[in-house]
Design a protein around this motif. Sequence first.
Motif: not given
Length: 390
Positions: A162-182
């Motif tokens: 959760q903290r990394l999500m707020l800090r990251a400039d770019l976020i990649f996810a390898c699957s649609p399910m992970l993309q939706a969750k993040l």
Amino acid sequence: MEFLVFGEDWGRHPSSSQHIISQLMHSYPVTWVNSIGLRQPSINRRDIVRIKEKLLAKFSAKNPTVDSSANSQENHQQTTPTHIVQPLVWPLAQHTGLKILNKLSLQRQLPKKRYQRVIWTALPSAIDLLSICDSDLVIYYCGDDFSALAGVDHQATAAAEQRLMLRADLIFACSPMLQAKLQQLNPQNPVILLPHGVSLSQFATPQPAPANINLKRTSIGFYGSIDQWLDQQLLRELAIQRPLINFYLLGPINTDISALADLNNIHLLPTQPHEQLARYLQHWDMAILPFKNTPQIQACNPLKLREYLAAGCPTISSDFPATQPYRSVIKTATTTEQWLQAIDHYSHWGRIERNHYQTQTRQLIAAETWQVRAKEVTDRISHQLKHKVS
């Protein structure tokens, strides 16, 4: 530009991060920080062995000595990172004192920054170390659903993510399910879908058959960790129902396999180097992904699926979202009867059908190589860096 990567131990297994970064290191200096962990160690045999491995790696391994110039000819032929750091840090530290010690320890090991520095982290636990990394851009690459991953401190990892999500400039996810969750964790920061790629030429180039498979009998194969998410009861039933077919399971055994031990047509083979896997795929009659229906599997996007297809090996899989783009060339099954029907279908194929299948599968994944994925990454990075400067 240079990359500082937080991932698993370099060379331990061919992860998606290693595949992508291997493409980038042909053009850019890369410092790879070996695993900093996702679980605090305890007093048990497995953790003691792992700590011993880490200490041995730290004090015996030699760092690659390559020209770190991003424009050097030698660097374009690079196949290992410019620097590999064996970190002496306490995994997923929660105490303030341990966090400070971790930072001081790693800071002494990091090479001096020479170019714009891009952080690539596949581990949420890196969030506590970013302040010492002198970064120009931070990328979080999510290749697993850590909330469902076995052997992970789920609560602490979720908080770090959760903290990394707020800090990251770019976020990649390898699957649609992970993309939706993040995306739900941080709706303001777009999560970019970056599916896995494949080394197409490696798996498509004809290879001789290995000596430990029987070419005179129909063969079905799987490679990867023999773990708790593998459906052993399904495999047992398939092997019983088709006793004249050999089932090959190739990889490390991380769970109880007593359900398979008494079946003569199930063969457990040792782990093979990644570059040897095509030899098996090209000579198996079919390849399988016999997974249980779990949250981890629903979120996964296995690298081996595209590798199966690159080799032109007829593929049968459990039903999970990552198989959706390939339903035109693979068979999915949810019941034992459906699995048996798919096995019987492929068992009757001859050379003509297999050659046609190889053409179909390789055309389907031609634009999904690791080179293409790496180009997508560098395009995003270039745009983001220009945006930050402006």
